[in-house]
Design a protein around this motif. Structure first.
Motif, short mmCIF file in Angstrom:
data_model
loop_
_atom_site.label_atom_id
_atom_site.label_comp_id
_atom_site.label_asym_id
_atom_site.label_seq_id
_atom_site.Cartn_x
_atom_site.Cartn_y
_atom_site.Cartn_z
N ASN A 75 -11.94 31.55 23.64
CA ASN A 75 -12.79 30.35 23.60
C ASN A 75 -12.32 29.35 22.55
OD1 ASN A 75 -14.56 30.86 25.68
ND2 ASN A 75 -16.08 31.88 24.41
N LEU A 76 -11.97 29.83 21.35
CA LEU A 76 -11.56 28.92 20.28
C LEU A 76 -10.20 28.29 20.56
CD1 LEU A 76 -12.82 30.96 17.19
CD2 LEU A 76 -13.82 28.87 18.16
N VAL A 77 -9.25 29.09 21.07
CA VAL A 77 -7.93 28.53 21.43
C VAL A 77 -8.08 27.56 22.59
CG1 VAL A 77 -5.61 29.08 22.30
CG2 VAL A 77 -6.64 30.51 20.54
N VAL A 104 -20.17 25.01 20.73
CA VAL A 104 -21.61 25.26 20.54
C VAL A 104 -21.97 26.66 21.02
CG1 VAL A 104 -23.91 24.59 21.31
CG2 VAL A 104 -22.29 22.84 20.59
N ASN A 105 -21.44 27.03 22.22
CA ASN A 105 -21.72 28.36 22.76
C ASN A 105 -21.15 29.46 21.88
OD1 ASN A 105 -22.89 27.04 24.85
ND2 ASN A 105 -21.60 27.89 26.47
N GLU A 106 -19.92 29.24 21.39
CA GLU A 106 -19.25 30.26 20.60
C GLU A 106 -19.94 30.48 19.26
OE1 GLU A 106 -16.94 33.25 19.69
OE2 GLU A 106 -16.95 32.24 21.63
N LEU A 107 -20.41 29.40 18.66
CA LEU A 107 -21.07 29.50 17.36
C LEU A 107 -22.57 29.77 17.49
CD1 LEU A 107 -19.26 26.57 15.49
CD2 LEU A 107 -18.72 29.01 15.43
N HIS A 108 -23.04 29.85 18.77
CA HIS A 108 -24.45 30.12 19.05
C HIS A 108 -25.36 29.09 18.37
CE1 HIS A 108 -22.95 33.86 20.62
NE2 HIS A 108 -22.48 34.21 19.44
N LEU A 109 -24.95 27.83 18.49
CA LEU A 109 -25.74 26.76 17.87
C LEU A 109 -26.78 26.25 18.85
CD1 LEU A 109 -22.89 24.69 16.17
CD2 LEU A 109 -24.46 26.28 15.07
N SER A 110 -28.01 26.18 18.43
CA SER A 110 -29.08 25.60 19.23
C SER A 110 -29.20 24.12 18.87
CB SER A 110 -30.41 26.29 18.96
OG SER A 110 -30.81 26.05 17.62
N PRO A 111 -29.77 23.29 19.73
CA PRO A 111 -29.97 21.88 19.39
C PRO A 111 -30.77 21.73 18.10
CG PRO A 111 -30.38 22.24 21.74
CD PRO A 111 -30.18 23.59 21.12
#
Length: 276
Positions: free
Chosen positions: A106-108, A257-264
């Motif tokens: 995901n990051l690459v 956002v998905n990888e870091l599990h960030l919510s709005p």
């Protein structure tokens, strides 16, 4: 049972590839991950073999038209193929189905998408800035630089399936400024075939290829590429590049956002704290 949504996705990506010449990986892999929830390593492995199949046709057309600069292709491949094999061995050690491999892919992939978008938007500025220096390189220096670019593409494509399109074209434009654009594109496509095939076979050996999914995607994408190629001359190239680059940046942002599990809510809270 063939899922019409997969066929439609393949068709849409095929149209964009035909219109822009940008590798399908930068569009198809994020689509499979974000829209269909497919594991990143399976999305990459499936897309690599899908790309090998679609680009074989393109390279045959360019070969027939004699618009492939074979010395550049051989130099790129001499760097990218060994780099791809080494990268696949590292991925094998990581266990492709584990969380560490998911995060790495995901990051690459995010990095590769932003690199692709940058090369689409700023290609002319990059050319104007660096081309005079590159024109002064002798043949041996150009050859060595091409092999190094091949190594970078081999690593990038093997992990993310992205990079052999716009990034490869930009690199070739810098290294071979005297070649016509048709030969640049033809050489990039011809190099992508063995690279995506080797990387795809490696992912298959690691168990991260969905053959049924690849077949369904091809059903939609092959006619899409034909239609996109036909429409390409009827849509301004600058508009195409900007729209595509914007989509790639948005997709990269969504993956982060998905990888870091960030919510709005957490993003908004961070923005508020950084302003105080």
């Amino acid at each position: 049972m063939i899922d019409p949504l997969y066929v439609a996705s393949g068709f849409g990506v095929g149209v964009l590839v035909g219109m822009t010449g940008v590798g399908g990986g930068s569009l198809m892999t994020p689509l499979l991950i974000l829209l269909f929830g497919i594991h990143p390593s399976t999305a990459v492995g499936t897309d690599l073999l899908y790309a090998a199949a679609t680009k074989t046709g393109g390279s045959l057309v360019h070969g027939w038209a004699r618009s492939i600069h074979w010395p550049a292709v051989i130099r790129l491949a001499s760097g990218s193929i060994p780099a791809s094999i080494v990268t696949l061995l590292v991925l094998w050690q990581l266990d492709l189905n584990g969380e560490s491999a998911r995060s790495l892919v995901n990051l690459v992939l995010c990095f590769a998408l932003i690199l692709t978008a940058t090369s689409l938007i700023f290609r002319k500025a990059i050319m104007d800035r660096y081309r005079p220096n590159m024109e002064q390189l002798d043949t041996s220096a150009t050859g060595r630089a091409t092999v190094v670019v091949g190594v970078a593409l081999g690593v990038l494509v093997s992990i993310s399936s992205v990079g052999a399109g716009a990034v490869g074209v930009t690199a070739l434009l810098l290294l071979y400024p005297r070649l016509p654009m048709a030969s640049i594109v033809g050489s990039d496509i011809a190099h992508a075939v063995p690279l995506t095939l080797v990387a795809g076979i490696g992912h298959w050996a690691l168990g991260s290829v969905d053959w049924a999914l690849m077949g369904v995607l091809l059903i939609g994408s092959l006619p899409g590429i034909v239609i996109g190629s036909y429409c390409a001359v009827r849509v301004p190239e600058t508009v195409l590049r900007l729209v595509l680059a914007s989509v790639l940046v948005l997709v990269a942002g969504k993956l982060v956002v998905n990888e870091l599990h960030l919510s709005p809510e957490s993003i908004a809270a961070f923005a508020r704290s950084s302003t105080h």
